[in-house]
Design an enzyme around this catalytic site. Sequence first.
Site: not given
Ligand code: MRU
Length: 358
Positions: A54-56, A246
């Site tokens: 997870r994480g963009a 994101d």
């Molecule tokens: O649902 P997730 O854990 O994928 O959400 C992640 C986030 O909202 C982060 O803040 C975002 O992706 C930035 S990661 C560098």
Amino acid sequence: MRERLLAAEKVKSIDWRDGRLYLLDQRKLPLQTLWHAYESAAAVAEAIRDMVVRGAPAIGISAAYGVVLGARARLAAGEDWRAALEQDFALLAASRPTAVNLFWALNRMRDRLDRLGQGEDPLRVLEREAIAIHDSDREANLTMAQFGVELIRKHNHNAQQLLTHCNTGALATGGFGTALGVIRAAQLDGLVECVHVDETRPWLQGSRLTAWELAGEGVPVSLNVDAAAAHLMKTRAITWVIVGADRITANGDVANKIGTYQLAVTAMHHGVRFMVVAPSSTIDMSLESGDDIPIEERAGGELLEVGGQRIAADIAAFNPVFDVTPADLIDAIVTEKGVVERPTAEKMAELMNRKRLH
Ligand code: MRU
């Protein structure tokens, strides 16, 4: 700073080795360190949907490797592989809707395929492109970390109390992190007294992932419930809220983990600065404003249960996992192309017209 950051690198969550994708299962951290191997695009799409990764930026990188795996299987099947591969693109694109890095990476892979030269091996070309996406994210992290620290130092030279939300670190990216990369660099520069970490309900990316990453590097960290943020700002002299993104739209609106919007409103009330750190692959100039961003809603069960144990009555639950912070609540958007202070549509357009650094 670049060398010091590289020397401090400890955690990674994505590994491409011997034609296989390995992902660290982020659902199990920090109690278990479990890696899974992936050999098909469908399995990678499932891993993204189920939050193994997870994480963009990490989602985008994984999807790019998913395309390589898909192409390998389609080529081996001897069918009309190029047409068949579109099914893998579609599967990967449907895994999560909000982080635009996913679609950015898939488009980049498709574009490269469309430009395939005579005699070029499609598999080698796709593999090289996925590795380039991975490497350039790491480079972008390093550049953003330096820009972010300069911004913090510009306002205050002393060690400070920072607040962050969700996980934006090595686990969420191809490198050190976006917001967490800036925080890591600030720590190396003596600018951190304490990092306050929102636990980030319901997946607890803050308590399980961010606190673990920071503590592992000796960064002073303190965990709080999400609802404590306003109280912290009032009582602890927080100077900056630093978060990732994101999707950022053409006017500078920012979609990020649910709860980010209320942090920005609260920060404005308390005179706390608000910094968003994201690579340009997170910027979606095709959308005019945050109103156009698709916001993922996950199952209500994520709120009705804790650790698989039912904790609420049999009721409906609303579980949007991102929200949109309007540009006018943001002090700075830090990207690898440069920093936009007090974002507007004009400033975002000017940023995106700058040459890519990586
Ligand atoms: O649902 P997730 O854990 O994928 O959400 C992640 C986030 O909202 C982060 O803040 C975002 O992706 C930035 S990661 C560098």
